[in-house]
Design a protein around this motif. Structure first.
Motif, mmCIF file in Angstrom:
data_model
loop_
_atom_site.group_PDB
_atom_site.id
_atom_site.type_symbol
_atom_site.label_atom_id
_atom_site.label_comp_id
_atom_site.label_asym_id
_atom_site.label_seq_id
_atom_site.Cartn_x
_atom_site.Cartn_y
_atom_site.Cartn_z
ATOM 1 N N GLY A 225 0.813 -1.206 0.000
ATOM 2 C CA GLY A 225 0.000 0.000 0.000
ATOM 3 C C GLY A 225 0.847 1.256 0.000
ATOM 4 O O GLY A 225 2.019 1.239 0.399
ATOM 5 N N LYS A 226 0.250 2.337 -0.409
ATOM 6 C CA LYS A 226 0.957 3.618 -0.410
ATOM 7 C C LYS A 226 1.372 4.019 0.995
ATOM 8 O O LYS A 226 2.463 4.547 1.230
ATOM 9 C CB LYS A 226 0.054 4.703 -1.024
ATOM 10 C CG LYS A 226 0.712 6.052 -1.164
ATOM 11 C CD LYS A 226 -0.231 7.044 -1.831
ATOM 12 C CE LYS A 226 0.437 8.413 -1.976
ATOM 13 N NZ LYS A 226 -0.471 9.396 -2.640
ATOM 14 N N LYS A 227 0.500 3.735 1.977
ATOM 15 C CA LYS A 227 0.788 4.092 3.364
ATOM 16 C C LYS A 227 1.466 2.964 4.142
ATOM 17 O O LYS A 227 1.813 3.158 5.315
ATOM 18 C CB LYS A 227 -0.518 4.468 4.078
ATOM 19 C CG LYS A 227 -1.235 5.665 3.461
ATOM 20 C CD LYS A 227 -2.537 5.947 4.206
ATOM 21 C CE LYS A 227 -3.289 7.116 3.582
ATOM 22 N NZ LYS A 227 -4.580 7.369 4.293
ATOM 23 N N ARG A 228 1.623 1.795 3.513
ATOM 24 C CA ARG A 228 2.192 0.619 4.192
ATOM 25 C C ARG A 228 1.498 0.400 5.534
ATOM 26 O O ARG A 228 2.127 0.307 6.582
ATOM 27 C CB ARG A 228 3.697 0.781 4.392
ATOM 28 C CG ARG A 228 4.483 1.069 3.118
ATOM 29 C CD ARG A 228 4.410 -0.102 2.151
ATOM 30 N NE ARG A 228 5.073 0.153 0.889
ATOM 31 C CZ ARG A 228 6.316 -0.232 0.586
ATOM 32 N NH1 ARG A 228 7.032 -0.889 1.466
ATOM 33 N NH2 ARG A 228 6.815 0.008 -0.610
ATOM 34 N N SER A 229 0.185 0.292 5.491
ATOM 35 C CA SER A 229 -0.634 0.310 6.707
ATOM 36 C C SER A 229 -1.329 -1.031 6.944
ATOM 37 O O SER A 229 -1.927 -1.606 6.024
ATOM 38 C CB SER A 229 -1.682 1.423 6.580
ATOM 39 O OG SER A 229 -2.693 1.294 7.547
ATOM 40 N N TRP A 230 -1.238 -1.527 8.205
ATOM 41 C CA TRP A 230 -2.056 -2.676 8.607
ATOM 42 C C TRP A 230 -3.530 -2.266 8.687
ATOM 43 O O TRP A 230 -4.424 -3.035 8.363
ATOM 44 C CB TRP A 230 -1.629 -3.183 9.990
ATOM 45 C CG TRP A 230 -0.207 -3.603 10.129
ATOM 46 C CD1 TRP A 230 0.784 -2.924 10.757
ATOM 47 C CD2 TRP A 230 0.399 -4.813 9.648
ATOM 48 N NE1 TRP A 230 1.964 -3.635 10.699
ATOM 49 C CE2 TRP A 230 1.755 -4.797 10.038
ATOM 50 C CE3 TRP A 230 -0.090 -5.914 8.935
ATOM 51 C CZ2 TRP A 230 2.639 -5.829 9.723
ATOM 52 C CZ3 TRP A 230 0.791 -6.946 8.630
ATOM 53 C CH2 TRP A 230 2.131 -6.893 9.013
ATOM 54 N N LYS A 231 -3.752 -1.032 9.121
ATOM 55 C CA LYS A 231 -5.103 -0.547 9.387
ATOM 56 C C LYS A 231 -5.972 -0.584 8.142
ATOM 57 O O LYS A 231 -7.171 -0.879 8.217
ATOM 58 C CB LYS A 231 -5.040 0.881 9.949
ATOM 59 C CG LYS A 231 -6.383 1.434 10.399
ATOM 60 C CD LYS A 231 -6.218 2.833 10.994
ATOM 61 C CE LYS A 231 -7.565 3.405 11.421
ATOM 62 N NZ LYS A 231 -7.422 4.764 11.991
ATOM 63 N N GLU A 232 -5.396 -0.276 6.983
ATOM 64 C CA GLU A 232 -6.189 -0.283 5.746
ATOM 65 C C GLU A 232 -6.683 -1.686 5.409
ATOM 66 O O GLU A 232 -7.720 -1.834 4.757
ATOM 67 C CB GLU A 232 -5.355 0.276 4.598
ATOM 68 C CG GLU A 232 -5.116 1.780 4.703
ATOM 69 C CD GLU A 232 -4.281 2.310 3.550
ATOM 70 O OE1 GLU A 232 -4.564 3.422 3.077
ATOM 71 O OE2 GLU A 232 -3.340 1.602 3.122
ATOM 72 N N GLY A 233 -5.956 -2.693 5.830
ATOM 73 C CA GLY A 233 -6.434 -4.060 5.639
ATOM 74 C C GLY A 233 -7.488 -4.428 6.665
ATOM 75 O O GLY A 233 -8.519 -5.029 6.343
ATOM 76 N N ILE A 234 -7.247 -4.035 7.920
ATOM 77 C CA ILE A 234 -8.188 -4.364 9.002
ATOM 78 C C ILE A 234 -9.547 -3.695 8.774
ATOM 79 O O ILE A 234 -10.584 -4.215 9.192
ATOM 80 C CB ILE A 234 -7.592 -3.944 10.354
ATOM 81 C CG1 ILE A 234 -6.342 -4.791 10.646
ATOM 82 C CG2 ILE A 234 -8.593 -4.097 11.487
ATOM 83 C CD1 ILE A 234 -5.567 -4.352 11.856
ATOM 84 N N SER A 235 -9.565 -2.557 8.069
ATOM 85 C CA SER A 235 -10.817 -1.832 7.861
ATOM 86 C C SER A 235 -11.840 -2.624 7.048
ATOM 87 O O SER A 235 -13.031 -2.332 7.083
ATOM 88 C CB SER A 235 -10.547 -0.491 7.169
ATOM 89 O OG SER A 235 -10.068 -0.691 5.857
ATOM 90 N N ILE A 236 -11.382 -3.642 6.329
ATOM 91 C CA ILE A 236 -12.324 -4.456 5.550
ATOM 92 C C ILE A 236 -12.598 -5.784 6.265
ATOM 93 O O ILE A 236 -13.123 -6.724 5.664
ATOM 94 C CB ILE A 236 -11.779 -4.693 4.121
ATOM 95 C CG1 ILE A 236 -12.912 -5.048 3.149
ATOM 96 C CG2 ILE A 236 -10.691 -5.769 4.106
ATOM 97 C CD1 ILE A 236 -12.500 -5.105 1.701
ATOM 98 N N PHE A 237 -12.295 -5.833 7.551
ATOM 99 C CA PHE A 237 -12.458 -7.071 8.328
ATOM 100 C C PHE A 237 -13.865 -7.673 8.212
ATOM 101 O O PHE A 237 -13.989 -8.884 8.021
ATOM 102 C CB PHE A 237 -12.113 -6.816 9.791
ATOM 103 C CG PHE A 237 -12.300 -8.030 10.673
ATOM 104 C CD1 PHE A 237 -11.331 -9.008 10.739
ATOM 105 C CD2 PHE A 237 -13.461 -8.185 11.421
ATOM 106 C CE1 PHE A 237 -11.504 -10.132 11.544
ATOM 107 C CE2 PHE A 237 -13.647 -9.299 12.220
ATOM 108 C CZ PHE A 237 -12.661 -10.278 12.276
ATOM 109 N N PRO A 238 -14.967 -6.877 8.327
ATOM 110 C CA PRO A 238 -16.297 -7.503 8.236
ATOM 111 C C PRO A 238 -16.514 -8.263 6.936
ATOM 112 O O PRO A 238 -17.006 -9.400 6.945
ATOM 113 C CB PRO A 238 -17.252 -6.312 8.363
ATOM 114 C CG PRO A 238 -16.476 -5.296 9.116
ATOM 115 C CD PRO A 238 -15.067 -5.444 8.650
ATOM 116 N N PHE A 239 -16.123 -7.658 5.807
ATOM 117 C CA PHE A 239 -16.299 -8.336 4.515
ATOM 118 C C PHE A 239 -15.386 -9.552 4.419
ATOM 119 O O PHE A 239 -15.799 -10.618 3.934
ATOM 120 C CB PHE A 239 -16.022 -7.377 3.360
ATOM 121 C CG PHE A 239 -16.134 -8.039 2.007
ATOM 122 C CD1 PHE A 239 -17.372 -8.228 1.412
ATOM 123 C CD2 PHE A 239 -14.996 -8.500 1.342
ATOM 124 C CE1 PHE A 239 -17.479 -8.855 0.167
ATOM 125 C CE2 PHE A 239 -15.097 -9.124 0.100
ATOM 126 C CZ PHE A 239 -16.342 -9.295 -0.474
#
Length: 571
Positions: A225-239
């Motif tokens: 990712g551009k931000k190299r972020s774990w959070k951007e992946g976790i944000s789609i956890f429900p789906f």
């Protein structure tokens, strides 16, 4: 010579592979010849294996490597033709019509579609299909291979219509006196016992594998990712959790109640039928769409050779439906016509595996070399049954279906053959190394190297063996390149170790099978083959370092579930 010293010596080929590829970042084309040479020296000098046996093992390995290259060639050639025809543009548009979010695309193509291909074919075919398809729709080659390797876990134990259980565990346990005595004591027959092991495998995988989609997307956003972020992946956890359950619930129920043939197939098909419409409707998907950074900013390590050089692909990134196409671009395809080659591959894989007359007819055409150099080692090659042949059939059909001109067909063939050079060298040493390693226990009074390693581990851990049982399965897959071969090598060892420490053998053997599936994520064969399809030769170490993370998760969680199952089951 003590067991500890023998174990350290047997560990040397594995340490060599890991050290050169993972830590010293040497390409597999350089690391594998060194590992092969070390394995041969150990076989001659320590294990006292005669030269004809080593030579026969090497020949067997070369022919096995040829079967892997056969599959890679078909996959690469099919993608190259579709690139030349312009069909890839329509495939990319179709994925954006479902969802422009790369996390969703990875879950659908890699996790669900890849699991379907694994369930029907095995042989490393999912990475050969999913990885280049992800590259074609705009993924960096490194990201595409990483996610394609991660999904080769949950579905693998029931891949190729249950082969790792029905052939791997079966061959490891059937006819063994320890197993027969145990079954007679508990008044069980072998077929039902094999099914009960498969049910335990399904339960362990079903729980552990539910989180694979979220692990997949979290690693993708963190490393690519551009931000190299774990959070951007976790944000789609429900789906991601929803998609995981759509696969693992029917998968587990099928494994428990219907046997080991169809869990991966049933789970992936039901998952696709539920998840694709849900994704198209935006169900549980965050409003903010996630994408990779602009291609011009990608590090060189992310980019494969040849497959990402088509400038026309960028035209399909637009959600305008291609209205901004330049004059002279490849013609537009309907979604059905563009996807048809991959649909045909899936259909042919299914019917050649599920229709016994056709399956037997194709498998009967076999090139065999029995008792190579007057040893007990034999090898065979089934040119019509292997997925590579089905790929080539679809390749020929694609030329006509998509009306690809002769000059573009020649260009695709040339590019595909050139792509195979690096992997041919790597696999040409990797697979013979594995065969020499596995066949090292024929003389000199010593067990083969893998068994020595496992025996030393069992002696070291004792009753804590449950924690290591899946690790041994993973080690077997890393060495042998196959969950099936890992189960063949270690199922009996796991069974007898369980009896010695007072554990339930069925649970320990199930942990072996689950660990063997997890080991596919870092298996050198799979990494080299998947990298070859998208032109990432020489970067296998980078991929293994990344896939070690989800593999470690898989081994730890499955071992924890195993501890619980030991309290619940009695056989």
């Amino acid at each position: 010579m003590s067991l500890g010293i023998l174990a350290l010596l047997a560990l040397l080929p594995i340490v060599t592979v890991f050290g050169l590829i993972v830590f010293f970042r040497r390409p597999a084309t350089r690391a594998m010849p060194v590992a092969y040479l070390i394995t041969c020296i150990l076989s001659f000098l320590v294990w006292k294996v005669p030269f004809p046996q080593v030579a026969a093992s090497s020949i067997d390995g070369l022919l096995t490597a040829a079967t892997i290259l056969y599959i890679i060639l078909g996959a690469v050639l099919l993608l190259s033709l579709m690139q030349e025809s312009g069909a890839i543009l329509a495939i990319r548009r179709s994925m954006f019509l479902i969802s422009p979010d790369r996390r969703v695309q990875a879950i659908i193509i890699a996790f669900l579609f890849g699991s379907f291909i694994e369930g029907s074919a095995g042989f490393g075919t999912p990475a050969a299909i999913a990885a280049p398809l992800l590259v074609a729709i705009g993924f960096p080659a490194m990201a595409a291979v990483m996610v394609s390797l991660i999904i080769q876990s949950t579905s693998v134990s029931f891949g190729a219509i249950g082969t790792p259980i029905l052939i791997g565990v079966n061959a490891g346990l059937s006819g063994q006196i320890e197993v027969s005595n145990y079954l007679n004591f508990h008044n069980l027959n072998f077929v039902s016992y094999l099914d009960s092991i498969g049910a335990k495998v399904a339960i362990i995988h079903g729980i552990t594998g539910t989180l694979i989609p979220i692990i997949l997307v979290v690693m993708m956003t963190r490393f690519f990712g551009k931000k190299r972020s774990w959070k951007e992946g976790i944000s789609i956890f429900p789906f991601a959790l929803f998609a995981g359950l759509c696969f693992t619930v029917p998968y587990t129920l099928t494994g428990v109640f219907l046997g080991p043939e169809f869990p991966s197939l049933v789970g992936s098909l039901i998952g696709l039928f539920i998840v694709v419409p849900a994704a198209k409707a935006g169900f549980l998907i965050p409003r903010e769409t996630w994408d990779f950074p602009q291609k011009k900013t990608w590090p060189q390590d992310w980019i494969g050779q040849n497959l990402e050089q088509n400038e026309n692909w960028e035209q399909s990134h637009s959600l305008t439906g291609g209205k901004d196409r330049k004059k002279g671009d490849s013609p537009r395809f309907s979604i059905l016509r563009a996807w048809l080659p991959y649909v045909l591959v899936a259909v042919l894989l299914l019917i050649t595996r599920l229709l016994p007359p056709l399956k037997n007819a194709l498998a009967s055409v076999s090139i065999k070399w029995m008792n190579i150099f007057k040893t007990s080692i034999s090898t065979s090659f089934q040119p019509l049954y292997l997925p590579g042949f089905l790929f080539l059939i679809v390749v020929v059909m694609t030329v006509f279906i998509q009306k690809i001109p002769l000059d573009k067909t020649k260009k695709a063939v040339t590019r595909s053959l050139r792509t195979l050079l690096g992997p041919a060298i790597a696999l040409g040493f990797a697979v013979p190394m594995v065969k020499v390693f596995i066949n090292s226990g024929v003389s000199g009074g010593l067990d083969k190297m893998p068994v020595i390693l496992a025996s030393a581990a069992a002696a070291l851990l004792g009753k804590g063996w449950t924690a290591l049982a899946p690790v041994i399965g993973a080690m077997g897959a890393f060495i042998a390149g196959s969950n099936t071969f890992s189960n063949m090598m270690f199922s009996l060892f796991q069974f007898t170790t369980a009896l010695k420490i007072g554990a339930i053998p069925g649970v320990i053997v199930a942990l072996q099978a689950v660990g063997g599936a997890a080991g596919n994520m870092i298996c050198v064969h799979n990494v080299v083959a998947a990298s070859a399809v998208v032109g990432l030769q020489g970067r296998e170490g980078l991929l293994i370092r990344k896939t070690l993370i989800p593999m470690t998760y898989y081994l730890i969680v499955s071992a924890a579930i195993g501890f619980v199952l030991l309290q619940l089951f009695r056989i």
